[in-house]
Design an enzyme around this catalytic site. Sequence first.
Site, short mmCIF file in Angstrom:
data_model
loop_
_atom_site.label_atom_id
_atom_site.label_comp_id
_atom_site.label_asym_id
_atom_site.label_seq_id
_atom_site.Cartn_x
_atom_site.Cartn_y
_atom_site.Cartn_z
N GLU A 130 0.87 -1.17 0.00
CA GLU A 130 0.00 0.00 0.00
C GLU A 130 0.91 1.23 0.00
OE1 GLU A 130 -3.83 1.17 2.78
OE2 GLU A 130 -1.97 0.60 3.79
N GLU A 165 -8.23 11.21 2.88
CA GLU A 165 -8.51 10.21 3.91
C GLU A 165 -8.60 10.91 5.26
OE1 GLU A 165 -6.54 6.16 5.90
OE2 GLU A 165 -5.64 7.07 4.11
#
Length: 320
Positions: free
Chosen positions: A105, A197
Amino acid sequence: MPSFTTTSALLAGVAGALAGPTIIKNRQSDALDYVQNYNGDLAAFKYDQSAGTYSASWNNPGDFVIGLGWTTGAARSITYSAEYSAAGSGSYLGVYGWVNSPQAEYYVVESYGSFNPCSSGVTSLGSITASDGGSYTLCTDTRTNQPSITGTSTFTQFWAVRDEQRTSGTIEMSDFFTAWEKNGFGTDYNFQVVEVEAYSGSGTASVTVGGSSSSGSGSGDSAASSAVASSSVSYTAPASSAAYSAPASSAAYVAPASSSAPYATPSATGYGYASPTGIYSSVAAPVGTAPAYTAPAVSSSATDASPTSGAGCVVKYFTA
């Protein structure tokens, strides 16, 4: 360090298009073809994919990850602009994606709220100066048995956090992929988005994904023809260009100011020929009038006559 792994749950079931790095880097143009919407309801997520824009607002949410981007990641040049207010929030603005193998990620954080993800609990990978001149701190972390794009798994996180935060600009993803590859980062890309986010606090964001481009000509990749906002960063001509200009003046052929016929008749008459006036000749035309006939000084014979002047001229005289 906050638990970022919950952000990975957004990706379960996402089947990213797989492509080798050469093909990916050869894409001429990339239309936005992916909407990231993990817990978007926690942020009142609204988007217009055709315009490349989205917005969000949140107040003490659970974790959410939202954005617009591409089904398959690449070493793209990505432009973006945003109005981002998250000073009191655990939040990030930047590029986010996954690599399939080895599974990882990754984040390129352009701006953040109350927490710098490379500040603690991670392994430092040093820093780089990106193509735009900005400095980024690099770090990595291993997540064990956490949610991922393949369910619960163990994977690596790669981070790049901009030292001088910004909310608009161009991100050259090749800068970070090249740096991370030295530490095991793969090239089998899954999705890639310009993201917001948040997992705590409150904030707002309004983002435009301006475009992407990759050099070369793709193999089997057609250029995007829709009005999707991720039109490739096109070539821009310089503000001024030294285009070819004909000279202000040109030394073209100019006819002589005056021209005389190749052969001119002498001013004197009766010679029976003419000599060129502008051409070198070993026999010069006489100047003046033809010498007159003069009888010989001593002889009365008409046949013995010779000119008294005109020496050097080849002429013929006849007796009367």
